[in-house]
Design a protein around this motif. Structure first.
Motif, PDB file in Angstrom:
ATOM      1  N   GLU A   1     101.409 113.988  31.398  1.00  0.00           N
ATOM      2  CA  GLU A   1     101.060 113.370  32.679  1.00  0.00           C
ATOM      3  C   GLU A   1      99.592 112.953  32.718  1.00  0.00           C
ATOM      4  O   GLU A   1      99.262 111.873  33.200  1.00  0.00           O
ATOM      5  CB  GLU A   1     101.393 114.321  33.834  1.00  0.00           C
ATOM      6  CG  GLU A   1     102.883 114.484  34.035  1.00  0.00           C
ATOM      7  CD  GLU A   1     103.250 115.445  35.152  1.00  0.00           C
ATOM      8  OE1 GLU A   1     102.356 116.090  35.745  1.00  0.00           O
ATOM      9  OE2 GLU A   1     104.453 115.547  35.449  1.00  0.00           O
ATOM     10  N   GLY A   2      98.718 113.787  32.198  1.00  0.00           N
ATOM     11  CA  GLY A   2      97.295 113.498  32.235  1.00  0.00           C
ATOM     12  C   GLY A   2      96.843 112.422  31.259  1.00  0.00           C
ATOM     13  O   GLY A   2      95.914 111.673  31.539  1.00  0.00           O
ATOM     14  N   ASN A   3      97.512 112.327  30.128  1.00  0.00           N
ATOM     15  CA  ASN A   3      97.069 111.403  29.085  1.00  0.00           C
ATOM     16  C   ASN A   3      97.838 110.093  29.027  1.00  0.00           C
ATOM     17  O   ASN A   3      97.320 109.105  28.489  1.00  0.00           O
ATOM     18  CB  ASN A   3      97.139 112.084  27.717  1.00  0.00           C
ATOM     19  CG  ASN A   3      96.049 113.101  27.554  1.00  0.00           C
ATOM     20  OD1 ASN A   3      94.952 112.764  27.155  1.00  0.00           O
ATOM     21  ND2 ASN A   3      96.329 114.347  27.895  1.00  0.00           N
TER      22      ASN A   3
ATOM     23  N   LEU B   1     101.939 118.727  31.411  1.00  0.00           N
ATOM     24  CA  LEU B   1     100.635 118.409  31.997  1.00  0.00           C
ATOM     25  C   LEU B   1      99.825 117.502  31.079  1.00  0.00           C
ATOM     26  O   LEU B   1      99.141 116.592  31.544  1.00  0.00           O
ATOM     27  CB  LEU B   1      99.863 119.694  32.301  1.00  0.00           C
ATOM     28  CG  LEU B   1     100.449 120.561  33.419  1.00  0.00           C
ATOM     29  CD1 LEU B   1      99.724 121.909  33.490  1.00  0.00           C
ATOM     30  CD2 LEU B   1     100.392 119.839  34.751  1.00  0.00           C
TER      31      LEU B   1
END
Length: 80
Positions: free
Chosen positions: A49-51, A46
């Motif tokens: 994917e987010g960064n 996560l």
């Protein structure tokens, strides 16, 4: 690549291990050494994917893909 490894190491040390001063080498085994467990892989996924805007498939959440920061950084680079 060094910047990716640095960001990943900081996240794992601070958020996963709760040891912000812990230095993690780029080639240090994370999963096979027992430093992190399989439950932590989802948190790392996560974060990636987010960064970094990279999609990690559930089938890639394993020691072949995530065992070192170097492996993970190469995966991120190959998808950016």
């Amino acid at each position: 690549m060094e910047e990716l490894v640095s960001k990943l190491a900081a996240f794992i040390a601070t958020d996963i291990l709760k040891q912000p001063k812990r230095a993690i080498r780029a080639d240090e085994a994370l999963i096979s050494s027992g430093l992190i467990d399989s439950f932590s892989l989802m948190d790392i996924s996560l974060f990636v994917e987010g960064n970094f805007g990279v999609r990690i498939d559930d089938t890639e959440l394993n020691a072949e893909t995530f065992d070192t920061l170097e492996q993970l950084a190469k995966l991120i680079q190959s998808r950016q």
